[in-house]
Design an enzyme around this catalytic site. Structure first.
Site, PDB file in Angstrom:
ATOM      1  N   GLU A 128       0.835  -1.210   0.000  1.00  0.00           N
ATOM      2  CA  GLU A 128       0.000   0.000   0.000  1.00  0.00           C
ATOM      3  C   GLU A 128       0.872   1.263   0.000  1.00  0.00           C
ATOM      4  OE1 GLU A 128      -2.846   0.856  -0.802  1.00  0.00           O
ATOM      5  OE2 GLU A 128      -4.212   1.290   0.840  1.00  0.00           O
ATOM      6  N   THR A 181      -3.913  12.614  -4.858  1.00  0.00           N
ATOM      7  CA  THR A 181      -3.777  12.443  -3.409  1.00  0.00           C
ATOM      8  C   THR A 181      -3.035  13.648  -2.816  1.00  0.00           C
ATOM      9  OG1 THR A 181      -3.619  10.104  -3.874  1.00  0.00           O
ATOM     10  CG2 THR A 181      -3.083  10.754  -1.643  1.00  0.00           C
TER      11      THR A 181
HETATM   12  P1  ADP Z   1      -7.052   3.711  -4.401  1.00  0.00           P
HETATM   13  O1  ADP Z   1      -7.447   4.561  -3.214  1.00  0.00           O
HETATM   14  O2  ADP Z   1      -8.193   3.453  -5.316  1.00  0.00           O
HETATM   15  O3  ADP Z   1      -6.284   2.503  -4.016  1.00  0.00           O
HETATM   16  P2  ADP Z   1      -4.549   5.011  -4.921  1.00  0.00           P
HETATM   17  O4  ADP Z   1      -4.374   6.346  -5.555  1.00  0.00           O
HETATM   18  O5  ADP Z   1      -4.208   4.816  -3.472  1.00  0.00           O
HETATM   19  O6  ADP Z   1      -6.061   4.600  -5.227  1.00  0.00           O
HETATM   20  O7  ADP Z   1      -3.699   3.902  -5.702  1.00  0.00           O
HETATM   21  C1  ADP Z   1      -3.675   3.837  -7.070  1.00  0.00           C
HETATM   22  C2  ADP Z   1      -2.220   3.982  -7.554  1.00  0.00           C
HETATM   23  O8  ADP Z   1      -1.475   2.784  -7.273  1.00  0.00           O
HETATM   24  C3  ADP Z   1      -2.178   4.171  -9.046  1.00  0.00           C
HETATM   25  O9  ADP Z   1      -1.156   5.098  -9.334  1.00  0.00           O
HETATM   26  C4  ADP Z   1      -1.784   2.801  -9.580  1.00  0.00           C
HETATM   27  O10 ADP Z   1      -1.082   2.859 -10.795  1.00  0.00           O
HETATM   28  C5  ADP Z   1      -0.902   2.238  -8.466  1.00  0.00           C
HETATM   29  N1  ADP Z   1      -0.936   0.762  -8.430  1.00  0.00           N
HETATM   30  C6  ADP Z   1       0.115  -0.067  -8.527  1.00  0.00           C
HETATM   31  N2  ADP Z   1      -0.282  -1.351  -8.463  1.00  0.00           N
HETATM   32  C7  ADP Z   1      -1.622  -1.344  -8.303  1.00  0.00           C
HETATM   33  C8  ADP Z   1      -2.602  -2.361  -8.186  1.00  0.00           C
HETATM   34  N3  ADP Z   1      -2.295  -3.654  -8.226  1.00  0.00           N
HETATM   35  N4  ADP Z   1      -3.881  -1.976  -8.027  1.00  0.00           N
HETATM   36  C9  ADP Z   1      -4.216  -0.659  -8.000  1.00  0.00           C
HETATM   37  N5  ADP Z   1      -3.354   0.340  -8.111  1.00  0.00           N
HETATM   38  C10 ADP Z   1      -2.044   0.023  -8.278  1.00  0.00           C
END
Ligand code: ADP
Length: 307
Positions: A128, A181
């Site tokens: 995360e 974010t």
């Molecule tokens: P959410 O709150 O929907 O998880 P975030 O902004 O925290 O959204 O996370 C999305 C970011 O993480 C994007 O930049 C995405 O490219 C990256 N990412 C990397 N691997 C993954 C994955 N397996 N699933 C989702 N997002 C990913």
């Protein structure tokens, strides 16, 4: 058992007055993943469908959390990960968290469950952190444990499972806009007036009490956020209109899901949750912004094996 298929659920974090600590798990939205034991040592992402995401293990949250667990065990085989992504990345309903918990949950099952859910959360935090640049567990905990969870502390990691009433449903609208974010963080106040802090912790305490005692009136009276919402809601088009209409439609309350742009509301009963969906739809249909809406019972089981 060499292969396992799992459903990794979407989650709502920052539940109104529970900013940064309280989250809940959804039932009807989530990713599917397949985790497979393979002869070749290491972690490999072999398939991604749904959205474009990196295949490199170190750049995908599923790969990073898997590596964190892999480095803590001593085995002469490896794992392959397939991701069937349905939760749009960046939508504010825990897309990255679903991937981060999915890989470690699946590996743990294939290994005969050497780790408990708190330990799995520790590994998933590493994944995360790749997406959110900081170590937090407010989407990971509800995805793994199900129901409502309160992250009492991250170091040391302490997760509390909060019971909730049977007839509690969420309706979530996801406007298809991007909120960075960094932007969502930048609008937050550095200091909080004491009077607001008192209101906020009184609401969080009473919300948790309302969830424990299935007191819908108390939940309704407590689902309020006087600290974060006034700032972040300005980034979400038609936020106030959505909130007014869902309250008129009978919702217990509404607030920002994660750091937005999704807006969640909670309702007593499926019928009200569906009426709330129509109310959200009416507001956004006029906006010219694409959106989707999910109605979901609170998922009290969390991530699960399917097939
Ligand atoms: P959410 O709150 O929907 O998880 P975030 O902004 O925290 O959204 O996370 C999305 C970011 O993480 C994007 O930049 C995405 O490219 C990256 N990412 C990397 N691997 C993954 C994955 N397996 N699933 C989702 N997002 C990913």
């Amino acid at each position: 058992m060499n292969e396992i298929k799992i459903f990794s659920p979407a989650t709502v974090a920052n539940v109104a007055c529970g900013f940064d600590v309280l989250g809940f798990c959804l039932d009807s939205v989530g990713d599917d993943m397949v985790i497979r034991k393979v002869d070749k040592k290491g972690i490999r992402i072999s398939r991604i469908e749904g959205f474009e995401l990196p295949y490199e293990t170190e750049k995908n949250v599923a790969g990073v959390s898997a590596l964190a667990m892999y480095n803590a065990i001593d085995v002469d085989f490896g794992f392959e990960i397939e991701i069937y992504k349905r939760i749009k990345p960046g939508s504010g309903i825990g897309s990255s968290a679903a991937s981060a918990v999915g890989s470690v949950f699946g590996m743990n099952e294939l290994l005969g469950r050497p780790f408990n859910k708190t330990q799995l959360t520790e590994f998933a935090i590493k994944g995360e952190a790749l997406a959110s640049k900081c170590e937090h567990a407010d989407n990971l905990a509800p995805a793994l444990f199900g129901g409502f969870t309160l992250v009492k502390s991250v170091v040391p990691l302490k997760i509390l499972e909060i019971p909730c009433p049977n007839d509690l449903y969420a309706t979530i609208i996801h406007p298809q806009i991007e909120i960075k974010t960094s932007e969502a963080r930048a609008v937050l106040p550095k200091e909080v007036p004491l009077a607001d802090a008192i209101t906020q912790w009184s609401n969080l305490g009473s919300l948790v009490h309302g969830l424990h005692t299935s007191d819908y009136d108390l939940i309704k009276d407590s689902l309020k956020d006087v600290i974060i919402e006034p700032h972040r809601s300005k980034l979400i088009p038609f936020y106030n209109e959505v909130k007014n209409e869902v309250l008129k439609a009978g919702a217990l309350g509404a607030s920002i899901s994660g750091s937005g742009p999704s807006i969640f509301s909670l309702s007593k009963g499926l019928e009200t949750a569906k009426t709330v969906k129509e109310a959200m739809k009416t507001v956004y249909a006029k906006s010219g912004i694409d959106f989707d809406i999910h109605v979901s019972k609170i998922n009290t089981k969390g991530i699960k094996i399917i097939d």
